[in-house]
Structures are given as structure tokens and as C-alpha cells.
Design a protein around this motif. Sequence first.
Motif, short mmCIF file in Angstrom:
data_model
loop_
_atom_site.label_atom_id
_atom_site.label_comp_id
_atom_site.label_asym_id
_atom_site.label_seq_id
_atom_site.Cartn_x
_atom_site.Cartn_y
_atom_site.Cartn_z
N ILE A 42 11.59 -13.70 -18.27
CA ILE A 42 10.17 -13.91 -18.39
C ILE A 42 9.59 -12.98 -17.27
O ILE A 42 9.53 -13.21 -16.15
N PRO A 46 6.71 -13.10 -24.26
CA PRO A 46 7.94 -14.42 -24.23
C PRO A 46 9.33 -14.04 -23.76
O PRO A 46 9.47 -12.90 -23.50
N THR A 49 12.54 -14.79 -13.42
CA THR A 49 10.83 -14.59 -13.42
C THR A 49 10.68 -13.50 -12.35
O THR A 49 11.63 -13.39 -11.18
N LEU A 96 3.08 -19.28 -20.45
CA LEU A 96 3.20 -18.00 -20.07
C LEU A 96 2.03 -17.43 -19.29
O LEU A 96 2.04 -16.58 -18.70
N ARG A 150 2.09 -15.30 -15.71
CA ARG A 150 1.62 -14.23 -15.37
C ARG A 150 0.37 -14.26 -14.13
O ARG A 150 0.45 -13.19 -13.62
N LEU A 177 8.97 -22.90 -18.13
CA LEU A 177 8.01 -23.04 -19.48
C LEU A 177 7.98 -24.36 -19.79
O LEU A 177 7.09 -24.73 -20.31
#
Length: 541
Positions: free
Chosen positions: A53, A59, A107, A434, A438, A473
Motif C-alpha cells: 500500500i 490500491p 506501507t 486508503l 495517504r 485497510l
Amino acid sequence: MSDAIRPPAETPAGDEISVTMTARGMPPIEAGSPRDRGKGPFRRMVLRGATVIDGTGSPPNGPMDIVVENGRITEMVLVGVPKMKIDPARRPAKGDFEIDCHGKWVTPGFIDCHVHTGIFLHAANGEQAPADYVYRLWLAHGITTVRDMGSMNGLGWTLRQKAASEANEIVAPRIMAYAYFPAVDEWLKVLHTPEEGRAWMRAVAERGADGVKFFGAPPAIFKAALAEAKDVGLRTGCHHQHMALASLNALTTAGWGLTSTEHFYGVPEAMFERSRIQAYPPNYQFMDEYVRYNSSSQNFLSAAEPGSARWNETLDRFLDLDHTFVPTLAILEANRDLMRARRADWHDKYTHKNVWDYFEPQRGGHGSYWYEWSTRNEVEWKEHFRRWSAFVRDYKNKGGRVCPASDAGFIYQIYGFGFIRDLEWFQEAGFHPLEIIRAATLSGAELMGLTEETGTVATGKCADLLVHQENPLEDLKYLYGTGALRLNDDKGRTEWRRGLQYTICNGVVYDPAELLADVREIVARSWDGTSIDTKLGQDEA
């Protein structure tokens, strides 16, 4: 300010607040100890088979092998298709150290955009919790970069800790040092003219500050300082203090070049329709925090209605200015549900006694205003949260930048845990998971000017990476140091399931379980055999 606590004229710019507190008898925080945790950085490290991610909002994708050499990502190779055997010929060469990430998620490291490494206000009983307590809680929750808003231990202290972290000499995330602008009120007002403000900005830039935190200032000084900050490359944030809101609001300072608005103060004032200033009650005293927070919940009720023309016009003006909001939603959660915040699952094992003592009701302690808190207060703050959450959601939907942050160490929120709680608030406000990742990574890097170094999983970036055993997620609660409460059907009992397996910061691989064990030991020593539950029982008796 009395001469006894006024910083001496030769005090380096950015250290005024630490000198003042030392004069008041407040001890400095204990610095981070030499690094005793973490492996690496390695000449060559490979993360194998990860679902990535990447932090851009894209995605998940994988399986992917990620190569890190001397602390930087040098290769990202898509090595196959999910649930199919991987051809070894497609894989990068062996590393000196490898992490098996098959069935796991990677991530970017998280960025907490508003922290206080240590602050004199925790010295309610004459001591502060050590920096190791704070740093390890951050890293154990995947926080690899922090924006220290105010450098309350002094800019010199914070810059030394920043350098030690960058050299991997201490167990700590990357630290961005923002100096406190000393021109807000008579408690710490050493700047009195626009030129003094400009000179001070030049001085902190020369010392190596990354930015400056304002609490407000006389408009002429504030405007001149912001102009100078732009000239010398300093980024800026402001907690718009009530004492300054009669002469400026968040939209005014954004127009002058302020980088970010911290919390919510000054935002509803930019949308007031029935008055120019907050409807302060007759008994208002800024330094009486119960009165202050009792009335703060009313600000959005005087502002434009969500979705109205004035509401959208204000959002568009902030957007045109490329302004950033750091709403710190979680830090005021106790205002709407004191019991929940006060008895959160993590307090028993992870809240240091000195911090807890500071949280409890006391006159004069910032965020310790619970001596009259009522059901009415909580109902009013729930409406405040509804409107403030709608504002940041709408700003995000228009393309604006909104960054999560904890501001922990106050109001029953502790380090690390408070940041994850803020991510949960983003989801409640209407952010897709998501978008939350971010906001917690790329958006924070953009705010601080760090996109060349961190914020996404990409070739060339510093190895600030998180390895998750559970999909973040799916449920953000997996990110808590305590984990998420789950029922194990095979065993017929509940268990706490943590998702974060490794925090990789600047190429060093940390085990959150080890860091959490260290924190529990620090906390246990601070209580000296007395638990929070025991203390509460004694108080209630």
C-alpha cells in the motif's frame, strides 16, 4: 512577565520557552538514551512477497520484493500473481537481512504532524516522563517521522535529538524541529516589533530549525514574520489562540502565507455570519480552561452552515492558498466522552504516572479542566465534532490537504495510541481507509517538504516502512499497541491481536513488541507498584 522568569537577552532564538520554564523550576526532559533496540541499517535488506500500500492512495499491489541498500529503497520488483507460485528467477538477489512478507502488507512509515516530545506541563509532580517513553511509543505505533510543534524543551535540545535520531544513535523517529514564536502574550512575549520578528525568524533558520509554531501575535508582527519565514525557507503552523482571534482568523493568516492551521481555532471565525468575534460569556477568563473549553464548543454554531454558499466559499479560498489543516481530532475526544477517554484500554499498562497525574483535574494545568465537566458539555462538543469533521471531509473532497496528528500528552491521550485514535477519527469523518493511509504518509511529507525522503513506498526513498501482519485497510484497530479485541473461536476465548510486526525507520528494523515491553517497564517503575486502578479506587473512596 517578571524579570525572574524573563529569558536573558543572550538566549538563542528558539530557546526562550525552555529558559523561562527552567527559571520557573520546571526540570528539562531526559534525552533519549543510546540505541539499544533495532537491527541495521544493513548493506542490503530485502522484503519478500509484500502486498504494498504505497501511500499515494493507489490500491494494494503485489506480491512485491523491496530491496533496501544502506537505508534507501533501490528496487521494487513485482514478482508474481497472488495465490500462484513465484518463479525464483524473477526475484532480486539475496540480502544480508531478509523479512518474509508473504501474506503481509507494507506501507510507508506514519508521520505524526503535531507532537510535543516533552513539555514542561507534564511536570505536575516535579518530573517529566523520559524521552525514551515517548519515542518508543511512537515507533511501536509505526510513527517514523514527527513534527515537534514548538520544541518546548528548547530548539537546541530538539536539534540535538534530531541529529542523534538521523545518525541512528537513539531509538527515535525522524524529528522535524519547529521553534515556538515568542510574541503571543505577556507570559512569553520577547518580540515587540515587526523587525524583531523578522530578525528572530532569520536567527532560528540559521540555527537549523525546520519551521515555526505560532500561537498568534500582533497582526503586524505576525504578517512580517510569515513573510520572513517564506524568504528563509521556514514552514509555519499556528494554534490560533483565543486571545488573538479578535484581530485575525485562520483565513487571514493563510492569506499571509501560513503553512498550516493546527486544531480548529480560527476556522469557524472565518465563517462567522452573525458577529465578528466569538460570543464570549460574561464570566470568560482565558486562563480558566473549564470556562474556555465550555465556550469553545459554540464557535461552529456561530459559523456558516455546512454545505452553505459561505461554507464552500471559505473552503475554496483555503484551497486556492494551498493551505493545510492539521485538525487533531482525537486530542479533544474527552470533551465529548470523558469516561471513554479516561478509561481507554491502554492506560493501565502504558500511561506513565507523571503523565496521568497531569491529566487529572487541576487548576492551571493545560487540558486538565475536568473539575466541572457535564453532560451538557459533552452534548455540545458532539455537535462541534460533527461540524468540524464535515469541514475537513469537505476540504479533502475538494482536493485539500488534511494531515492526522496526535498532540498527545494532554487530555487523556498518550503518545502513539493517540495517533491511531486520530486515524479512526478520520474514518468517522468520512475518509476512505486508503485516503487515511495517504493522509498519514504522503500528505504529512508534503506538509513538511519531505517528499524526496519519505511518505511513499518508492525507489529512491528512505526506508521508512511498516510491515503489517493484519490488513490496516480492514481495521485500523490492528495498529494499536494493545491490538484489536477478537474472539478466537478455536480456543473459545477473546484475544488481543496486533497488526504491526516491524517498524523500519531510516533503515533500522524495530520490533514493536520489544518497544512496548520497554514502555511497560518504564511505566511500571513510574507507578512503583501502584496501579492506575488502585489510585482510582482510592480517589473514589
